[in-house]
Design a protein around this motif. Structure first.
Motif, PDB file in Angstrom:
ATOM      1  N   GLY A  70      20.559  25.404  46.921  1.00  0.00           N
ATOM      2  CA  GLY A  70      19.296  26.052  46.578  1.00  0.00           C
ATOM      3  C   GLY A  70      19.184  26.357  45.105  1.00  0.00           C
ATOM      4  N   THR A  71      19.387  25.338  44.273  1.00  0.00           N
ATOM      5  CA  THR A  71      19.354  25.533  42.826  1.00  0.00           C
ATOM      6  C   THR A  71      18.135  24.865  42.212  1.00  0.00           C
ATOM      7  OG1 THR A  71      20.611  23.517  42.332  1.00  0.00           O
ATOM      8  CG2 THR A  71      21.882  25.528  42.808  1.00  0.00           C
ATOM      9  N   ILE A  72      17.834  25.262  40.995  1.00  0.00           N
ATOM     10  CA  ILE A  72      16.741  24.622  40.270  1.00  0.00           C
ATOM     11  C   ILE A  72      17.064  23.157  40.020  1.00  0.00           C
ATOM     12  CG2 ILE A  72      17.633  25.283  38.000  1.00  0.00           C
ATOM     13  CD1 ILE A  72      13.930  25.243  38.996  1.00  0.00           C
ATOM     14  N   ASN A  73      18.335  22.850  39.831  1.00  0.00           N
ATOM     15  CA  ASN A  73      18.741  21.462  39.624  1.00  0.00           C
ATOM     16  C   ASN A  73      18.527  20.635  40.884  1.00  0.00           C
ATOM     17  OD1 ASN A  73      19.518  21.891  36.966  1.00  0.00           O
ATOM     18  ND2 ASN A  73      21.628  22.382  37.500  1.00  0.00           N
ATOM     19  N   ALA A  74      18.801  21.217  42.059  1.00  0.00           N
ATOM     20  CA  ALA A  74      18.569  20.503  43.311  1.00  0.00           C
ATOM     21  C   ALA A  74      17.088  20.208  43.492  1.00  0.00           C
ATOM     22  CB  ALA A  74      19.102  21.318  44.482  1.00  0.00           C
ATOM     23  N   ALA A  75      16.233  21.167  43.096  1.00  0.00           N
ATOM     24  CA  ALA A  75      14.788  20.969  43.218  1.00  0.00           C
ATOM     25  C   ALA A  75      14.311  19.866  42.281  1.00  0.00           C
ATOM     26  CB  ALA A  75      14.063  22.282  42.918  1.00  0.00           C
ATOM     27  N   ILE A  76      14.820  19.855  41.057  1.00  0.00           N
ATOM     28  CA  ILE A  76      14.436  18.823  40.093  1.00  0.00           C
ATOM     29  C   ILE A  76      14.937  17.452  40.555  1.00  0.00           C
ATOM     30  CG2 ILE A  76      14.797  18.008  37.732  1.00  0.00           C
ATOM     31  CD1 ILE A  76      14.813  20.957  36.868  1.00  0.00           C
ATOM     32  N   GLN A  77      16.122  17.434  41.146  1.00  0.00           N
ATOM     33  CA  GLN A  77      16.648  16.172  41.677  1.00  0.00           C
ATOM     34  C   GLN A  77      15.740  15.637  42.788  1.00  0.00           C
ATOM     35  OE1 GLN A  77      20.398  16.383  43.827  1.00  0.00           O
ATOM     36  NE2 GLN A  77      20.975  14.350  43.108  1.00  0.00           N
ATOM     37  N   LEU A  78      15.259  16.520  43.652  1.00  0.00           N
ATOM     38  CA  LEU A  78      14.345  16.099  44.707  1.00  0.00           C
ATOM     39  C   LEU A  78      13.050  15.564  44.104  1.00  0.00           C
ATOM     40  CD1 LEU A  78      13.659  15.891  47.707  1.00  0.00           C
ATOM     41  CD2 LEU A  78      12.846  18.271  47.621  1.00  0.00           C
ATOM     42  N   VAL A  79      12.562  16.210  43.052  1.00  0.00           N
ATOM     43  CA  VAL A  79      11.365  15.737  42.365  1.00  0.00           C
ATOM     44  C   VAL A  79      11.557  14.305  41.885  1.00  0.00           C
ATOM     45  CG1 VAL A  79       9.931  16.013  40.303  1.00  0.00           C
ATOM     46  CG2 VAL A  79      10.567  18.028  41.657  1.00  0.00           C
ATOM     47  N   GLU A  80      12.676  14.030  41.247  1.00  0.00           N
ATOM     48  CA  GLU A  80      12.936  12.694  40.705  1.00  0.00           C
ATOM     49  C   GLU A  80      13.039  11.647  41.811  1.00  0.00           C
ATOM     50  OE1 GLU A  80      12.770  11.953  37.558  1.00  0.00           O
ATOM     51  OE2 GLU A  80      12.293  14.065  37.204  1.00  0.00           O
ATOM     52  N   GLN A  81      13.606  12.042  42.960  1.00  0.00           N
ATOM     53  CA  GLN A  81      13.739  11.087  44.061  1.00  0.00           C
ATOM     54  C   GLN A  81      12.395  10.779  44.705  1.00  0.00           C
ATOM     55  OE1 GLN A  81      16.577  13.386  46.364  1.00  0.00           O
ATOM     56  NE2 GLN A  81      18.261  12.021  45.794  1.00  0.00           N
ATOM     57  N   VAL A  82      11.567  11.807  44.882  1.00  0.00           N
ATOM     58  CA  VAL A  82      10.307  11.627  45.594  1.00  0.00           C
ATOM     59  C   VAL A  82       9.257  10.944  44.727  1.00  0.00           C
ATOM     60  CG1 VAL A  82       8.382  12.872  46.671  1.00  0.00           C
ATOM     61  CG2 VAL A  82      10.735  13.573  47.122  1.00  0.00           C
ATOM     62  N   ARG A  83       9.283  11.172  43.419  1.00  0.00           N
ATOM     63  CA  ARG A  83       8.209  10.654  42.574  1.00  0.00           C
ATOM     64  C   ARG A  83       8.261   9.131  42.403  1.00  0.00           C
ATOM     65  NH1 ARG A  83       9.607  13.608  37.147  1.00  0.00           N
ATOM     66  NH2 ARG A  83       7.474  14.278  37.584  1.00  0.00           N
ATOM     67  N   SER A  84       9.304   8.487  42.880  1.00  0.00           N
ATOM     68  CA  SER A  84       9.406   7.034  42.751  1.00  0.00           C
ATOM     69  C   SER A  84       8.489   6.298  43.722  1.00  0.00           C
ATOM     70  CB  SER A  84      10.857   6.577  42.974  1.00  0.00           C
ATOM     71  OG  SER A  84      11.274   6.900  44.291  1.00  0.00           O
ATOM     72  N   GLN A  85       7.955   7.018  44.728  1.00  0.00           N
ATOM     73  CA  GLN A  85       7.058   6.417  45.707  1.00  0.00           C
ATOM     74  C   GLN A  85       5.802   7.276  45.841  1.00  0.00           C
ATOM     75  OE1 GLN A  85       7.618   3.510  47.321  1.00  0.00           O
ATOM     76  NE2 GLN A  85       9.650   3.220  46.386  1.00  0.00           N
ATOM     77  N   ARG A  86       4.795   6.737  46.527  1.00  0.00           N
ATOM     78  CA  ARG A  86       3.562   7.485  46.755  1.00  0.00           C
ATOM     79  C   ARG A  86       3.594   8.082  48.164  1.00  0.00           C
ATOM     80  NH1 ARG A  86      -0.674   6.780  43.335  1.00  0.00           N
ATOM     81  NH2 ARG A  86      -2.151   7.287  45.003  1.00  0.00           N
TER      82      ARG A  86
END
Length: 369
Positions: A70-86
């Protein structure tokens, strides 16, 4: 005649029942959140495999992502993974950690977020706040509230009992937070929102007055609905004030001063609320809070959280620094370290007396001042 009303952002759908998770695809389509099922689903390690197996033959257009911590880094990592697709939306399935990470990611991506709760540890289910660990300790981030909320009681029944009890402490603390807000309004002129207060108070009273326990569906449904209402009260108010006062300052101080010993958030704020009522000199509310916490096997004394009276006094002394500018009973009391020590000792004696012999007697010589 003009319409004299305000528009309130609220979830399109709130489902609290057994089997709600199985209806996720239908709900996404019926509410026009995603008619194609093209969604990103974030899951934690606990329920991730179970949820994926449940949807092995459905939601074919969904992609699955694992949340690690539950870290800010985990959230940013999820952002990077999800933004590769629509995707049409992002769905978080899990406890508070997964939901907070997913809410933050959804805000960064500009996607609607659907919350599927697998435990009832705190009121983040429908709140506009994401609480994440960062380099400075732990921070709260403003985010859009979930567009839909599902609570499957089948999953809640499988959650650790301690996590469900934590939600009780969280919701009970609303009443103390409201008292802080009302006092700040009366003494300092701070703006207060009556609708937000009504939602938060109603949610807390419903749980406190319910005769059942965590093994009963009717109680779990009341607790889940109360936590959702508490989250919506924060949306209405535009602040965490309806559910965060001295009780939460004490919890934040525990998190910052003793990160290795912090317990469930709801356990900490529940005890913080009991102490705040004692500090106000409101014995009726103090007794009611201690009775509720004790009945549901939640901490009522510092030792129940693993702290000595001296350590808890230091926590109370530090607590106001966690929310600069927020006025609560801690700030209004202007307590000196010596006075805090006296209050903590008296609080501990009163709490012990209340849970012993059904609260029939106070230890000799103890006087509430």
């Amino acid at each position: 005649m003009p319409l004299l009303a305000r528009m309130i952002t609220a979830p399109l759908v709130v489902e609290v029942r057994r089997g709600a998770l199985a209806e996720l695809g239908t709900i996404l389509a019926d509410q026009r959140i995603s008619t194609s099922g093209r969604v990103a689903i974030a899951v934690g390690s606990t329920y991730g495999p179970t949820v994926q197996e449940a949807f092995a033959g459905g939601l074919a257009g969904a992609d699955w992502f694992s949340v690690r911590g539950g870290t800010i880094n985990a959230a940013i990592q999820l952002v990077e993974q999800v933004r590769s697709q629509r995707y049409d939306a992002i769905v978080g399935v899990g406890g508070g950690t997964v939901l907070d990470v997913t809410k933050f990611a959804a805000a960064r991506l500009g996607l609607p977020m659907v919350a599927v709760a697998t435990n009832l540890a705190h009121d983040g289910i429908a709140s506009p706040i994401s609480t994440l660990d960062n380099d400075a300790g732990r921070g709260s981030y403003g985010v859009p509230a979930p567009i839909a909320v599902l609570v499957d009681l089948n999953l809640i029944a499988q959650a650790p009992p301690r996590s469900v009890r934590s939600g009780i402490g969280e919701i009970v603390s609303n009443l103390s937070a409201i008292a802080d807000w009302e006092a700040a309004h009366a003494l300092r002129g701070e703006e207060i929102d009556g609708l937000a207060v009504s939602l938060a108070r109603t949610a807390a009273q419903a749980v406190m007055n319910h005769p059942g326990g965590i093994l009963e569906d009717s109680f779990l449904a009341t607790l889940a609905e109360g936590l959702v209402l508490s989250g919506i009260s924060m949306v209405v108010a535009g602040t965490s004030r309806p559910s965060s006062g001295a009780c939460h300052e004490i919890s934040h101080a525990i998190d910052l001063l003793h990160p290795e010993r912090r317990g469930y958030h709801g356990e900490q704020v529940g005890l913080g609320a009991a102490f705040a009522w004692f500090l106000r000199g409101d014995l009726d509310r103090f007794h009611a809070t201690v009775d509720c916490l004790h009945r549901h096997e939640l901490p009522v004394r510092p030792s129940d959280l693993g702290f000595s009276l001296e350590e808890f006094a230091a926590i109370v002394d530090y607590a106001p620094q966690t929310r600069p500018g927020r006025i609560t009973v801690l700030e209004e009391s202007s307590l000196t370290p010596a006075r805090i020590a006296d209050k903590v000792a008296a609080f501990n004696d009163h709490a012990y007396a209340r849970i012993s012999s059904d609260g029939a007697a106070m230890p000799e010589g103890v006087v509430l001042d």
